[in-house]
Design an enzyme around this catalytic site. Structure first.
Site, PDB file in Angstrom:
ATOM      1  N   GLY A 271       0.800  -1.353  -0.073  1.00 36.60           N
ATOM      2  CA  GLY A 271       0.016  -0.085   0.083  1.00 36.60           C
ATOM      3  C   GLY A 271       0.597   1.330   0.095  1.00 36.60           C
ATOM      4  O   GLY A 271       0.015   2.331  -0.260  1.00 36.60           O
TER       5      GLY A 271
ATOM      6  N   ARG B 104       2.236  -1.653  -6.129  1.00 36.50           N
ATOM      7  CA  ARG B 104       2.309  -0.722  -7.021  1.00 36.50           C
ATOM      8  C   ARG B 104       3.938  -0.350  -6.775  1.00 36.50           C
ATOM      9  O   ARG B 104       4.526   0.181  -7.916  1.00 36.50           O
ATOM     10  CB  ARG B 104       1.456   0.236  -6.331  1.00 36.50           C
ATOM     11  CG  ARG B 104       1.614   1.572  -7.158  1.00 36.50           C
ATOM     12  CD  ARG B 104       0.737   2.441  -6.245  1.00 36.50           C
ATOM     13  NE  ARG B 104      -0.481   2.206  -5.645  1.00 36.50           N
ATOM     14  CZ  ARG B 104      -1.575   2.294  -6.228  1.00 36.50           C
ATOM     15  NH1 ARG B 104      -1.780   2.950  -7.448  1.00 36.50           N
ATOM     16  NH2 ARG B 104      -2.645   1.808  -5.962  1.00 36.50           N
TER      17      ARG B 104
ATOM     18  N   ARG C 284      -6.807   3.646 -15.067  1.00 36.82           N
ATOM     19  CA  ARG C 284      -7.000   4.304 -13.813  1.00 36.82           C
ATOM     20  C   ARG C 284      -7.176   6.056 -13.692  1.00 36.82           C
ATOM     21  O   ARG C 284      -8.074   6.504 -12.885  1.00 36.82           O
ATOM     22  CB  ARG C 284      -5.555   4.468 -13.207  1.00 36.82           C
ATOM     23  CG  ARG C 284      -4.924   3.030 -13.153  1.00 36.82           C
ATOM     24  CD  ARG C 284      -3.782   2.917 -12.173  1.00 36.82           C
ATOM     25  NE  ARG C 284      -3.777   3.213 -11.073  1.00 36.82           N
ATOM     26  CZ  ARG C 284      -3.449   4.324 -10.476  1.00 36.82           C
ATOM     27  NH1 ARG C 284      -2.918   5.491 -11.243  1.00 36.82           N
ATOM     28  NH2 ARG C 284      -3.716   4.593  -9.322  1.00 36.82           N
TER      29      ARG C 284
ATOM     30  N   TYR D  23     -10.229   6.169 -11.081  1.00 38.02           N
ATOM     31  CA  TYR D  23      -9.618   6.559  -9.860  1.00 38.02           C
ATOM     32  C   TYR D  23      -9.645   7.998  -9.854  1.00 38.02           C
ATOM     33  O   TYR D  23      -8.859   8.559  -8.971  1.00 38.02           O
ATOM     34  CB  TYR D  23      -8.741   5.915  -9.177  1.00 38.02           C
ATOM     35  CG  TYR D  23      -8.460   4.406  -9.038  1.00 38.02           C
ATOM     36  CD1 TYR D  23      -9.535   3.744  -8.481  1.00 38.02           C
ATOM     37  CD2 TYR D  23      -7.742   3.735 -10.024  1.00 38.02           C
ATOM     38  CE1 TYR D  23      -9.560   2.348  -8.645  1.00 38.02           C
ATOM     39  CE2 TYR D  23      -7.527   2.368 -10.163  1.00 38.02           C
ATOM     40  CZ  TYR D  23      -8.535   1.713  -9.409  1.00 38.02           C
ATOM     41  OH  TYR D  23      -8.555   0.268  -9.302  1.00 38.02           O
TER      42      TYR D  23
ATOM     43  N   CYS E 113     -14.720   5.271 -27.508  1.00 37.90           N
ATOM     44  CA  CYS E 113     -16.130   6.168 -27.691  1.00 37.90           C
ATOM     45  C   CYS E 113     -16.575   6.521 -26.333  1.00 37.90           C
ATOM     46  O   CYS E 113     -17.730   5.930 -26.020  1.00 37.90           O
ATOM     47  CB  CYS E 113     -16.954   5.294 -28.240  1.00 37.90           C
ATOM     48  SG  CYS E 113     -16.235   4.574 -29.840  1.00 37.90           S
TER      49      CYS E 113
HETATM   50  N1  LLP Z   1      -1.920  -6.814  -0.372  1.00 39.38           N
HETATM   51  C1  LLP Z   1      -3.359  -6.859  -0.776  1.00 39.38           C
HETATM   52  C2  LLP Z   1      -4.204  -7.847   0.152  1.00 39.38           C
HETATM   53  C3  LLP Z   1      -4.024  -5.959  -1.668  1.00 39.38           C
HETATM   54  O1  LLP Z   1      -5.269  -6.139  -1.802  1.00 39.38           O
HETATM   55  C4  LLP Z   1      -3.127  -5.290  -2.451  1.00 39.38           C
HETATM   56  C5  LLP Z   1      -3.728  -4.380  -3.383  1.00 39.38           C
HETATM   57  C6  LLP Z   1      -1.717  -5.159  -2.145  1.00 39.38           C
HETATM   58  C7  LLP Z   1      -1.183  -5.986  -1.321  1.00 39.38           C
HETATM   59  C8  LLP Z   1      -0.911  -4.237  -2.900  1.00 39.38           C
HETATM   60  O2  LLP Z   1      -0.969  -2.897  -2.874  1.00 39.38           O
HETATM   61  P1  LLP Z   1      -0.125  -1.922  -3.418  1.00 39.38           P
HETATM   62  O3  LLP Z   1       1.199  -2.030  -2.753  1.00 39.38           O
HETATM   63  O4  LLP Z   1      -0.114  -2.146  -4.787  1.00 39.38           O
HETATM   64  O5  LLP Z   1      -0.726  -0.469  -3.013  1.00 39.38           O
HETATM   65  N2  LLP Z   1      -6.138  -0.777  -9.060  1.00 39.38           N
HETATM   66  C9  LLP Z   1      -5.783   0.188  -7.726  1.00 39.38           C
HETATM   67  C10 LLP Z   1      -5.090  -0.544  -6.696  1.00 39.38           C
HETATM   68  C11 LLP Z   1      -5.923  -1.766  -5.940  1.00 39.38           C
HETATM   69  C12 LLP Z   1      -5.114  -2.270  -4.938  1.00 39.38           C
HETATM   70  C13 LLP Z   1      -5.376  -3.653  -4.816  1.00 39.38           C
HETATM   71  N3  LLP Z   1      -4.946  -4.421  -3.831  1.00 39.38           N
HETATM   72  C14 LLP Z   1      -5.071   1.352  -8.628  1.00 39.38           C
HETATM   73  O6  LLP Z   1      -4.761   1.226  -9.735  1.00 39.38           O
HETATM   74  O7  LLP Z   1      -4.740   2.167  -7.757  1.00 39.38           O
END
Ligand code: LLP
Length: 434
Positions: A247, A292, A329, A333, A360
């Protein structure tokens, strides 16, 4: 060009052409077409290394949902990260990539029996249990295979991270996990302890995504450790693994200022250390789960400008050859990714234009009010920053656009990671009715 939200090797050559991994983007566009995802291999590997260095003594897991392409999984695996998967398809990809099953973690709030059984058959390292019914399913399936599943209980810790509503997960009223404040976490442990084929070895709590400070992560560590201590007192069990999720935010534009991983790691590990001392709990193995932050910054998308429509007194619309099908995105978002002119230098005064895709739909935005040189012209190449995470992973064929190719660049060499989709690919699954 170097710095900001751009990959670590981003540079400009003498003609002002953007280079990545020592390769001119004009050459990439000529040889591989556009839209194109360009992955800076040095950047990707470096992000993995910084996480490992930033979290000494902890385990770092790549949340593969961010980009579960086989080549990416292989690079991350080579760097020594575990891989977390959130579906049978992601699990399959990790296995095809050659990731050792014991270093794979299976997530999901609604795993099917087929997916759970697939995970047991493969022998994945941990399964993150998200619901009561899943405990029952797992007990039955593991018994049938005469095995024991090592699980983490997914806790919803009641931490409201201030990020986009769609990417918050730690607050009480979430679809994920066992809500701590409602007593569900305790009920889950009570339900799991008697099971013969399910071994609870830790807990998991992910609070959300694109979070910029360290405080919510520290709070998560404290809340979960307090829970572990209470379970020790109430049940006499000492769980030795604590997954604090992913996150941490990344830079999409010059205005974003996420915390460096070194400071993030230090803050979290110190919080764990201090809390463990305060509650006299043996320090568990900490897992973190970035997605991410591992793949996002390494990658850019190259687009070619197709039309420019200046509306006097209103907006100048610049259309490129991709859009919401390769990066949902901005539409989903309100995400902002920095955009720059890539194929040449320009000293023209910047003017704000709105870069859009070719779909479109008016929501098909690449970037609103992007300050781009006033002499921007048709056929110029634009580059969009930080598109490695949740772009290809969330890509579609809307308007039947073939999905782009992805290439890996490093020290002047180019390797294909994903081949461009063809029109034949687009109709391959269609079953004609006459
Ligand atoms: N662990 C779990 C249980 C998760 O659900 C997620 C992301 C992560 C780790 C990794 O989070 P990160 O480090 O990538 O922030 N599609 C959205 C983001 C959705 C995140 C889903 N879960 C976007 O493009 O911002």
């Amino acid at each position: 060009m170097p710095g900001g939200p751009w990959p670590l090797t981003a540079d400009r050559d003498a003609d002002g052409v953007l280079t990545l991994g020592g390769v001119r983007v004009t050459d990439l566009a000529r040889d591989h077409g556009t839209p194109l995802w360009v992955v800076d291999e040095h950047d990707l590997r470096e992000r993995c290394r910084r996480y490992l260095a930033g979290f000494p003594g902890a385990e770092v897991t790549y949340a593969s949902k961010a980009w579960p392409t086989v080549g990416v999984l292989q690079l991350v695996d080579e760097e020594g990260l575990w891989i977390d998967v959130a579906s049978g398809g992601e699990l399959h990809s990790a296995l095809v990539a050659g990731v050792a099953p014991e270093r794979i973690i299976l997530h999901g709030n609604n795993k099917s029996e087929v997916e759970l059984d697939q995970a047991l058959e493969a022998g994945v390292g941990r399964i993150v249990v998200d619901s009561f019914v899943e405990l029952e399913r797992l007990e039955r399936l593991a018994a049938a295979r005469d095995t024991t599943a090592a699980v983490w209980l997914r806790i919803t810790p009641g931490i409201d991270a201030h990020t986009h509503e769609y990417v918050r997960t730690g607050h009480d009223d979430a679809k994920f996990g066992f809500t701590l404040s409602l007593g569900l976490a305790d009920d889950a442990l009570a339900a799991a302890l008697p099971l013969e084929h399910v071994a609870v070895v830790g807990i998991h709590a992910h609070i959300g995504s694109q979070i910029f400070g360290t405080d919510p992560f520290i709070a998560n560590a404290e809340v979960t450790l307090d829970l572990l201590a209470r379970w020790r007192d109430e049940h006499g069990i000492v769980l030795s693994e604590l997954n604090l999720g992913g996150g941490m935010g990344i830079r999409y534009t010059h205005e974003d200022h996420p915390v460096e991983v070194a400071r993030y790691g230090k803050a979290v590990l110190e919080a764990v250390e201090e809390r463990c001392a305060a509650i006299d709990y043996p320090r568990p193995t900490v897992f973190v789960e970035p997605g991410r932050a591992i793949v996002g910054p390494s990658t850019v998308t190259l687009y070619r400008v197709g039309t420019i429509k200046p509306l006097p007194g209103l907006t100048t619309w610049v259309s490129v050859d991709g859009g919401m099908s390769d990066n949902i995105r901005p539409a989903l978002y309100d995400a902002e990714h920095e955009v720059a002119l890539a194929n040449r230098r320009s000293d023209a005064e910047p003017r704000a234009v709105t870069v859009v895709g070719k779909h479109c739909e008016s929501g098909d935005l690449v970037r609103e009010h992007a300050p781009l040189p006033g002499d921007l012209a048709i056929d110029d190449l634009l580059v969009v920053a930080a598109t490695g995470a949740y772009t290809e992973a969330m890509a579609s064929n809307y308007n039947r656009l073939p999905r782009p190719a992805a290439v890996l660049v490093r020290d002047g060499t180019v390797r294909e990671l994903i081949r461009r989709e063809t029109y034949d690919d687009l109709v391959r699954r269609d079953v004609p009715v006459r």
